[in-house]
Write an enzyme that holds these catalytic residues in place. Structure first.
Site, short mmCIF file in Angstrom:
data_model
loop_
_atom_site.label_atom_id
_atom_site.label_comp_id
_atom_site.label_asym_id
_atom_site.label_seq_id
_atom_site.Cartn_x
_atom_site.Cartn_y
_atom_site.Cartn_z
N ASN A 65 1.05 0.34 5.81
CA ASN A 65 1.30 -0.44 4.50
C ASN A 65 2.82 -1.29 5.57
O ASN A 65 3.57 -1.01 5.55
CB ASN A 65 2.02 0.53 3.67
CG ASN A 65 3.00 0.08 2.66
OD1 ASN A 65 3.07 -1.47 2.37
ND2 ASN A 65 4.56 -0.12 2.58
N GLY A 66 2.09 -2.67 4.85
CA GLY A 66 2.48 -3.79 5.09
C GLY A 66 1.77 -5.18 5.47
O GLY A 66 0.20 -4.75 5.87
N CYS A 85 0.77 -1.25 -0.51
CA CYS A 85 0.07 -0.07 0.32
C CYS A 85 0.92 1.15 -0.28
O CYS A 85 2.22 1.41 0.22
CB CYS A 85 -0.57 -0.02 0.80
SG CYS A 85 -1.79 -1.34 1.64
N TYR A 119 11.09 -4.53 -8.05
CA TYR A 119 9.42 -4.19 -8.46
C TYR A 119 9.10 -3.04 -7.87
O TYR A 119 8.75 -2.22 -8.68
CB TYR A 119 8.67 -5.92 -7.99
CG TYR A 119 6.97 -5.20 -9.48
CD1 TYR A 119 6.98 -5.96 -10.26
CD2 TYR A 119 6.09 -5.12 -8.31
CE1 TYR A 119 5.62 -5.74 -10.93
CE2 TYR A 119 4.99 -5.29 -8.95
CZ TYR A 119 4.81 -5.16 -9.98
OH TYR A 119 3.37 -4.96 -10.40
N GLY A 140 -0.80 1.02 -5.07
CA GLY A 140 -2.28 0.17 -4.99
C GLY A 140 -3.51 1.13 -5.58
O GLY A 140 -3.91 1.88 -5.93
#
Length: 503
Positions: A101-102, A2, A257, A28
């Site tokens: 995020n995670g 995210c 990526y 996201g």
């Protein structure tokens, strides 16, 4: 994966947060949300969809205030329903909203403790809501009056003691300010920046430095592992190290990526790291395959383009754009369902026949995860007339689940899991497959001016840096979060919704 952003400004922040989220959209595409604070009033808009679709003019007008946070989401835990779009909110203490995020590896255990012992209600299956309620519970136990910075840092310290996994968090406490922090291993990225205005200094935190660049904030630094920063409502910055033991091991897949190439993470240029990945790949090809018959190198757009340029240059062959990308199709890897990923590849890419016809082609991609995309791209190259199709991955074989916030939860869905490189080549239809060596990837990303000495490479090595993963956990993860499990949950949810409408 995210994207998160938090901003305390000297003027309304709604447009700035919106702009930052559009820059972080690559992290996201499932949902987006913004919360702002205008005095004691909280304004929220969150829904499924891209940033540009979630926020219309009428929503932006309502997002008043000089302080706010934002979030873009793709689902790893939970599901893709709009009820799990972020930021989440609890009204006690003070009123707190949070974006994350995670992934928490002990979210299930924490959820039980929150319900039975802390007496807090959870409304979704999201570990972000778990994080929010842990923070709120610890802060409420500490405060019996107005919140002080040391109260918030105490709550974050207690959160680190209770929560395991990889997480970068931004939260807004009404009347207090915006707080941001990273897990004690610094697995997920988070940076802070500032800009000077005629009315004073403004501070911003974000998942990547490109969000700061877009709004002309100066990058100050990455948050340290276990560190928390508070930007209070008066615009003052407070910082504290809130973890007793830290081990700086950021996720290496960010460089492969997820991150944009123009980002700087841990003082490492993502673009330069990808150039070096290409150098390492080319050196491996020249060493192991000196009599190669490659005619042309073609990148799989967009992430691998940087590495492919270097591979072609060092091999002394042409580098050509053999695939044209439809910019209006989202990133295939972060689509939530395998069916959508399969369908989108040919919608997203179209081959230029002239660059493939009667040539031996080396396709370069950033990684191979499930193998579905790779197989279809190789088929497209053959249909365009390629004589032979070789495939090179800038990353090593992905053989293990990633449990820290990247959607690689099920080992059985990873094409390299339990297979040799030759077997993977056969499955995706490549005449030859070249994987980056893990040691070469680490060397490519590492930079002498960076403060880090190691990376989280768990999806390649099976070594989980937080020491919090065992076989039982991985088995439960596969059962709960495989594509099949997700589809089953979505089907049940749709059936329930349909029954409620009398269908």
């Amino acid at each position: 994966m995210c994207g998160i952003v938090g901003l305390v400004g000297r003027s309304p922040v709604n447009q700035a947060i919106y702009d930052a989220l559009t820059v972080l959209q690559h992290r996201g595409q499932d949902a987006a949300g913004i919360c702002t604070a205008d005095g004691s009033y909280l304004h929220t808009r969150r829904a499924n969809g891209l940033v540009r679709d979630v926020f219309q003019t009428r929503h932006m007008v309502e997002l008043a205030g000089n302080m706010g946070i934002g979030h873009v989401r793709y689902p790893t835990a939970g599901d893709s329903s709009s009820s799990e779009s972020q930021p989440f909110y609890v009204n006690s203490p003070f009123g707190i909203c949070l974006g994350h995020n995670g992934n928490l590896t002990n979210a299930a255990e924490l959820a039980q403790t929150l319900a039975r012992t802390d007496l807090r209600h959870l409304n979704t299956g999201s570990d972000s809501e778990v994080l929010l309620n842990v923070l709120a519970h610890e802060l409420q136990g500490r405060c019996n009056g107005p919140m002080r910075p040391q109260d918030l840092f105490y709550a974050v310290r207690k959160l680190h003691e209770r929560c395991r996994g990889g997480y970068a968090v931004v939260a807004m406490v009404l009347g207090a300010g915006v707080v941001a922090f990273r897990d004690p291993n610094g697995i997920r990225p988070l940076v802070i920046g500032r800009r000077e205005t005629v009315n004073g200094t403004e501070y911003m935190v974000a998942s990547e430095s490109v969000a700061l660049d877009a709004l002309r904030f100066e990058l100050m630094r990455d948050l340290r592992p276990g560190e928390a920063v508070l930007i209070d409502s008066a615009g003052q910055l407070h910082t504290a190290d809130c973890a007793n033991s830290v081990k700086h091991t950021p996720c290496i897949f960010e460089y492969v990526y997820f991150a944009r190439p123009d980002s700087i993470i841990e003082n490492i240029s993502v673009y330069k790291a990808r150039l070096r990945m290409g150098e390492k790949l080319a050196q491996q090809i020249l060493r192991d395959w000196p009599d190669h018959d490659i005619d042309v190198v073609v990148p799989v757009p967009d992430t691998s383009r940087t590495a492919a340029v270097t591979v072609a240059h060092m091999l002394g062959v042409k580098n050509r754009e053999g695939f044209i990308k439809n910019r209006y199709i989202g990133r295939t890897f972060i689509m939530p369902w395998q069916q959508e990923r399969q369908k989108s590849v040919r919608q997203k890419l179209n081959a230029i026949d002239l660059e493939f016809r009667d040539k031996n082609v080396l396709l370069v991609d950033d990684s191979i995860v499930r193998g579905t995309t790779s197989k279809q791209i190789i088929e497209m190259a053959r249909e365009a007339g390629a004589k032979k199709v070789y495939f090179a991955s800038a990353a090593p074989p992905v053989r293990f689940p990633n449990v820290y916030g990247i959607d690689m939860p099920s080992a059985s869905e990873l094409i390299a899991h339990g297979r040799t490189n030759v077997q993977v080549a056969e499955l995706i239809g490549a005449d030859r497959l070249i994987y980056q060596e893990l040691s070469d990837l680490i060397d490519a990303v590492y930079y002498e001016s960076a403060s880090i000495k190691a990376f989280d490479t768990s999806c390649f090595s099976g070594e989980y840096v937080a020491g919090d993963v065992n076989d039982a956990y991985l088995a439960r993860l596969e059962q709960e979060r495989s594509d099949g499990a997700k589809v089953e949950r979505e089907t049940r949810r749709a059936e329930t919704a349909g029954a409620g409408r009398g269908y």
